[in-house]
Scaffold this motif. Structure first.
Motif, PDB file in Angstrom:
ATOM      1  N   TYR A   1     -15.137 -21.519   5.598  1.00  5.80           N
ATOM      2  CA  TYR A   1     -14.287 -22.739   5.235  1.00  5.80           C
ATOM      3  C   TYR A   1     -12.826 -22.171   5.156  1.00  5.80           C
ATOM      4  CZ  TYR A   1     -18.852 -24.564   3.854  1.00  5.80           C
ATOM      5  OH  TYR A   1     -20.016 -25.254   3.845  1.00  5.80           O
ATOM      6  N   SER A   2     -11.861 -22.726   5.366  1.00  2.00           N
ATOM      7  CA  SER A   2     -10.545 -22.518   5.130  1.00  2.00           C
ATOM      8  C   SER A   2     -10.180 -21.967   3.646  1.00  2.00           C
ATOM      9  CB  SER A   2      -9.545 -23.671   5.498  1.00  2.00           C
ATOM     10  OG  SER A   2      -9.989 -24.911   4.610  1.00  2.00           O
ATOM     11  N   THR A   3      -9.451 -21.087   3.593  1.00  3.80           N
ATOM     12  CA  THR A   3      -9.162 -20.398   2.328  1.00  3.80           C
ATOM     13  C   THR A   3      -7.838 -20.360   1.977  1.00  3.80           C
ATOM     14  OG1 THR A   3      -9.313 -18.265   3.117  1.00  3.80           O
ATOM     15  CG2 THR A   3     -11.400 -19.300   2.548  1.00  3.80           C
ATOM     16  N   ALA A   4      -7.137 -21.096   2.563  1.00  4.09           N
ATOM     17  CA  ALA A   4      -5.395 -20.780   2.238  1.00  4.09           C
ATOM     18  C   ALA A   4      -5.134 -21.679   0.841  1.00  4.09           C
ATOM     19  CB  ALA A   4      -4.837 -21.806   3.336  1.00  4.09           C
ATOM     20  N   ARG A   5      -4.073 -20.872   0.259  1.00  8.30           N
ATOM     21  CA  ARG A   5      -3.746 -21.434  -1.091  1.00  8.30           C
ATOM     22  C   ARG A   5      -3.311 -23.067  -1.006  1.00  8.30           C
ATOM     23  NH1 ARG A   5       1.454 -20.749  -3.428  1.00  8.30           N
ATOM     24  NH2 ARG A   5       1.934 -19.257  -1.705  1.00  8.30           N
ATOM     25  N   LEU A   6      -3.433 -23.802  -1.863  1.00  4.43           N
ATOM     26  CA  LEU A   6      -3.578 -25.140  -1.967  1.00  4.43           C
ATOM     27  C   LEU A   6      -2.103 -25.782  -2.358  1.00  4.43           C
ATOM     28  CD1 LEU A   6      -7.185 -26.212  -2.790  1.00  4.43           C
ATOM     29  CD2 LEU A   6      -6.261 -26.188  -0.488  1.00  4.43           C
TER      30      LEU A   6
ATOM     31  N   SER B   1       9.311 -10.069  12.022  1.00  2.11           N
ATOM     32  CA  SER B   1       8.411  -8.908  12.109  1.00  2.11           C
ATOM     33  C   SER B   1       7.130  -8.909  11.541  1.00  2.11           C
ATOM     34  CB  SER B   1       9.118  -7.508  11.830  1.00  2.11           C
ATOM     35  OG  SER B   1       9.283  -7.153  10.501  1.00  2.11           O
ATOM     36  N   LEU B   2       6.810  -9.441  10.195  1.00  2.00           N
ATOM     37  CA  LEU B   2       5.671  -9.188   9.466  1.00  2.00           C
ATOM     38  C   LEU B   2       5.103 -10.475   9.994  1.00  2.00           C
ATOM     39  CD1 LEU B   2       3.761  -8.046   7.877  1.00  2.00           C
ATOM     40  CD2 LEU B   2       5.000  -8.935   5.771  1.00  2.00           C
ATOM     41  N   ALA B   3       5.858 -11.684  10.169  1.00  2.00           N
ATOM     42  CA  ALA B   3       5.158 -12.916  10.609  1.00  2.00           C
ATOM     43  C   ALA B   3       4.480 -12.907  12.134  1.00  2.00           C
ATOM     44  CB  ALA B   3       6.123 -14.168  10.561  1.00  2.00           C
ATOM     45  N   ARG B   4       5.565 -12.231  12.929  1.00  2.00           N
ATOM     46  CA  ARG B   4       5.079 -12.025  14.218  1.00  2.00           C
ATOM     47  C   ARG B   4       3.648 -11.219  14.137  1.00  2.00           C
ATOM     48  NH1 ARG B   4       5.922  -8.131  18.288  1.00  2.00           N
ATOM     49  NH2 ARG B   4       5.547  -8.805  20.507  1.00  2.00           N
ATOM     50  N   ALA B   5       3.512 -10.131  13.236  1.00  2.00           N
ATOM     51  CA  ALA B   5       2.478  -9.305  13.296  1.00  2.00           C
ATOM     52  C   ALA B   5       1.130 -10.325  12.744  1.00  2.00           C
ATOM     53  CB  ALA B   5       2.665  -8.156  12.055  1.00  2.00           C
ATOM     54  N   SER B   6       1.283 -10.936  11.820  1.00  2.00           N
ATOM     55  CA  SER B   6       0.164 -11.992  11.321  1.00  2.00           C
ATOM     56  C   SER B   6      -0.207 -12.752  12.414  1.00  2.00           C
ATOM     57  CB  SER B   6       0.815 -12.721  10.309  1.00  2.00           C
ATOM     58  OG  SER B   6       1.184 -11.912   9.187  1.00  2.00           O
ATOM     59  N   ASN B   7       0.738 -13.269  13.208  1.00  2.00           N
ATOM     60  CA  ASN B   7       0.329 -14.245  14.450  1.00  2.00           C
ATOM     61  C   ASN B   7      -0.482 -13.409  15.494  1.00  2.00           C
ATOM     62  OD1 ASN B   7       1.347 -15.454  17.348  1.00  2.00           O
ATOM     63  ND2 ASN B   7       1.013 -17.182  15.779  1.00  2.00           N
ATOM     64  N   LEU B   8      -0.045 -12.376  15.578  1.00  2.00           N
ATOM     65  CA  LEU B   8      -0.692 -11.563  16.626  1.00  2.00           C
ATOM     66  C   LEU B   8      -2.185 -11.061  16.161  1.00  2.00           C
ATOM     67  CD1 LEU B   8       2.199  -9.464  18.004  1.00  2.00           C
ATOM     68  CD2 LEU B   8       0.975 -11.074  19.274  1.00  2.00           C
TER      69      LEU B   8
ATOM     70  N   GLU C   1       5.498 -26.223  13.302  1.00  2.00           N
ATOM     71  CA  GLU C   1       6.906 -26.241  13.539  1.00  2.00           C
ATOM     72  C   GLU C   1       7.308 -27.540  12.424  1.00  2.00           C
ATOM     73  OE1 GLU C   1      10.879 -27.647  14.014  1.00  2.00           O
ATOM     74  OE2 GLU C   1       9.059 -28.758  15.030  1.00  2.00           O
ATOM     75  N   TRP C   2       6.564 -28.554  12.633  1.00  2.00           N
ATOM     76  CA  TRP C   2       6.847 -29.796  11.953  1.00  2.00           C
ATOM     77  C   TRP C   2       6.735 -29.654  10.371  1.00  2.00           C
ATOM     78  CZ3 TRP C   2       4.724 -33.365   8.690  1.00  2.00           C
ATOM     79  CH2 TRP C   2       5.294 -34.486   8.347  1.00  2.00           C
ATOM     80  N   LEU C   3       5.611 -28.874   9.992  1.00  2.00           N
ATOM     81  CA  LEU C   3       5.323 -28.745   8.573  1.00  2.00           C
ATOM     82  C   LEU C   3       6.443 -27.780   8.047  1.00  2.00           C
ATOM     83  CD1 LEU C   3       1.593 -28.016   8.657  1.00  2.00           C
ATOM     84  CD2 LEU C   3       2.746 -30.060   7.738  1.00  2.00           C
ATOM     85  N   PHE C   4       6.706 -26.707   8.689  1.00  2.00           N
ATOM     86  CA  PHE C   4       8.084 -25.709   8.277  1.00  2.00           C
ATOM     87  C   PHE C   4       9.182 -26.545   8.034  1.00  2.00           C
ATOM     88  CE2 PHE C   4      11.470 -22.706   9.367  1.00  2.00           C
ATOM     89  CZ  PHE C   4      11.216 -21.853   8.476  1.00  2.00           C
ATOM     90  N   ARG C   5       9.455 -27.488   9.069  1.00  2.00           N
ATOM     91  CA  ARG C   5      10.850 -28.168   8.930  1.00  2.00           C
ATOM     92  C   ARG C   5      10.554 -29.034   7.981  1.00  2.00           C
ATOM     93  NH1 ARG C   5      11.098 -32.715  13.346  1.00  2.00           N
ATOM     94  NH2 ARG C   5       9.774 -31.162  14.585  1.00  2.00           N
TER      95      ARG C   5
ATOM     96  N   LEU D   1       3.121 -24.017  -2.397  1.00  2.00           N
ATOM     97  CA  LEU D   1       3.353 -23.526  -1.011  1.00  2.00           C
ATOM     98  C   LEU D   1       5.090 -23.682  -0.802  1.00  2.00           C
ATOM     99  CD1 LEU D   1       0.514 -25.410   1.143  1.00  2.00           C
ATOM    100  CD2 LEU D   1       0.613 -22.892   0.552  1.00  2.00           C
ATOM    101  N   THR D   2       5.599 -22.717  -0.027  1.00  2.00           N
ATOM    102  CA  THR D   2       6.915 -22.534   0.204  1.00  2.00           C
ATOM    103  C   THR D   2       7.068 -22.486   1.805  1.00  2.00           C
ATOM    104  OG1 THR D   2       6.845 -20.129   0.320  1.00  2.00           O
ATOM    105  CG2 THR D   2       7.228 -21.324  -1.837  1.00  2.00           C
ATOM    106  N   SER D   3       8.269 -22.773   2.340  1.00  2.00           N
ATOM    107  CA  SER D   3       8.462 -22.509   3.675  1.00  2.00           C
ATOM    108  C   SER D   3       8.036 -21.338   4.224  1.00  2.00           C
ATOM    109  CB  SER D   3      10.043 -22.606   3.853  1.00  2.00           C
ATOM    110  OG  SER D   3      10.631 -23.666   3.230  1.00  2.00           O
ATOM    111  N   GLN D   4       8.271 -20.242   3.323  1.00  2.00           N
ATOM    112  CA  GLN D   4       7.784 -18.853   3.875  1.00  2.00           C
ATOM    113  C   GLN D   4       6.163 -18.953   4.321  1.00  2.00           C
ATOM    114  OE1 GLN D   4       8.695 -15.418   1.379  1.00  2.00           O
ATOM    115  NE2 GLN D   4       6.986 -14.508   1.854  1.00  2.00           N
ATOM    116  N   ASP D   5       5.479 -19.645   3.592  1.00  2.00           N
ATOM    117  CA  ASP D   5       4.000 -19.762   3.955  1.00  2.00           C
ATOM    118  C   ASP D   5       3.591 -20.290   5.088  1.00  2.00           C
ATOM    119  OD1 ASP D   5       2.844 -18.628   1.319  1.00  2.00           O
ATOM    120  OD2 ASP D   5       3.822 -20.626   0.385  1.00  2.00           O
ATOM    121  N   PHE D   6       4.639 -21.289   5.498  1.00  2.00           N
ATOM    122  CA  PHE D   6       4.507 -22.167   6.716  1.00  2.00           C
ATOM    123  C   PHE D   6       4.845 -21.283   8.071  1.00  2.00           C
ATOM    124  CE2 PHE D   6       3.464 -25.342   3.772  1.00  2.00           C
ATOM    125  CZ  PHE D   6       2.506 -25.955   4.410  1.00  2.00           C
TER     126      PHE D   6
END
Length: 323
Positions: free
Chosen positions: A136-141, A246-253, A185-189, A144-149
């Protein structure tokens, strides 16, 4: 007689979805909340998607079908937004399914939380054949902030969203030049440029079919999509992007490395993503130490075992040739 708009407009983008679209549509028709319209946007399918959709439209007047030349999922969703009338907009990918109380739970939540512009629930991941994984998905509900997205998508999938139409009117629709990460990208926007909150419900509402891509090239296209998201985000959130890139890119990779491992792709694909993740920002280990170490062990360990297996096979072949 004046036409009364439904409360919810459901948009199902579909491209060559004949294997699963019946299950998706049945899950909408089984909703306990019934004040909805459903628009199926055929995006240039060449299989039997259209004939299946037409059959459902003939059976229920709440359903409509629109067909267009293939333009991508963002364009298909945007067409739906323009052609529907509901105060709330929900999306369902043609290979996912909703649980029966999904719309009821999310409509009630939005009615009682006026500051929330988009809500979502928990997701259960199912295999390509529909069998349940128990994951199941476990993300915080909440909170949430822009940074999370920027680091990822807590909602997991657009099949999980219900959106107030005013949010689209305020921030616009999906970027049709993007085929991957267009939803993030839309959610971040929304989070960066408006006061609307995005909030989740602690209830499983969607069965999300995994293994939608099974080729190495698909994962590299996903990486390219994330890079396009970053480039667009730089236009309106340069400071946040520069601070966390850099850290967001690392998380994506790292996510792509995990996906490569789960899909059983050649082990060097996962190694490539994981290595570049750690090179992008080693602090990834500090951010999620247990998760990162377990994934690294799985990726590198799998690659090592594959190398040993190939080596043993080569030795056996050489031995057999000498006999």
């Amino acid at each position: 007689m004046k036409y009364l708009s439904p409360i919810v407009s459901v948009i199902v983008p579909a491209y060559n979805a004949s294997l699963f679209i019946s299950e998706a549509l049945e899950s909408v028709l089984a909703q306990t909340f019934t004040d909805f319209e459903l628009l199926i946007v055929d995006d240039g399918s060449t299989d039997s998607t259209v004939s299946i959709a037409k059959r459902y439209c003939q059976q229920d007047s709440r359903l409509r079908l629109f067909s267009q030349a293939n333009k991508g999922v963002s364009a298909a969703r945007n067409v739906g937004i323009q052609m529907t009338q509901g105060k709330l907009v929900a999306f369902l990918d043609a290979d996912d399914q909703w649980l029966p109380d999904k719309l009821a739970a999310q409509v009630e939540h939005l009615n009682s939380h006026s500051s929330v512009g988009v809500n979502f629930g928990r997701v259960e991941f199912v295999n390509q054949d529909g069998t349940h994984t128990g994951q199941y998905s476990t993300a915080r509900l909440t909170g949430l902030t822009s940074q999370d997205f920027f680091y990822g998508d807590p909602t997991s999938t657009t099949s999980n969203w219900v959106v107030r139409r005013e949010v689209f009117e305020q921030v616009g629709v999906f970027d049709e030049d993007m085929s991957y990460s267009e939803d993030t990208e839309w959610l971040f926007r929304v989070m960066f440029s408006t006061q609307w909150q995005i909030e989740g419900i602690a209830q499983v509402l969607v069965w999300y079919r995994t293994n939608k891509t099974g080729l190495s090239s698909d994962l590299y296209r996903m990486e390219e999509g994330w890079n396009r998201f970053v480039n667009k985000a730089r236009e309106y959130a340069p400071e946040l992007v520069n601070q966390h890139y850099s850290l967001a890119r690392a998380s994506n990779l790292q996510y792509l490395a995990r996906r490569a491992f789960r899909l059983g792709l050649p082990s060097q694909v996962g190694v490539d993503f994981m290595t570049r993740a750690l090179q992008s920002d080693w602090k990834l280990i500090l951010k999620k130490p247990r998760q990162t170490l377990l994934r690294a062990m799985a990726v590198y360990g799998g690659h090592l075992l594959r190398g040993l297996s190939l080596r043993n096979k080569s030795i056996n072949i050489l031995y057999q040739n000498k006999q």
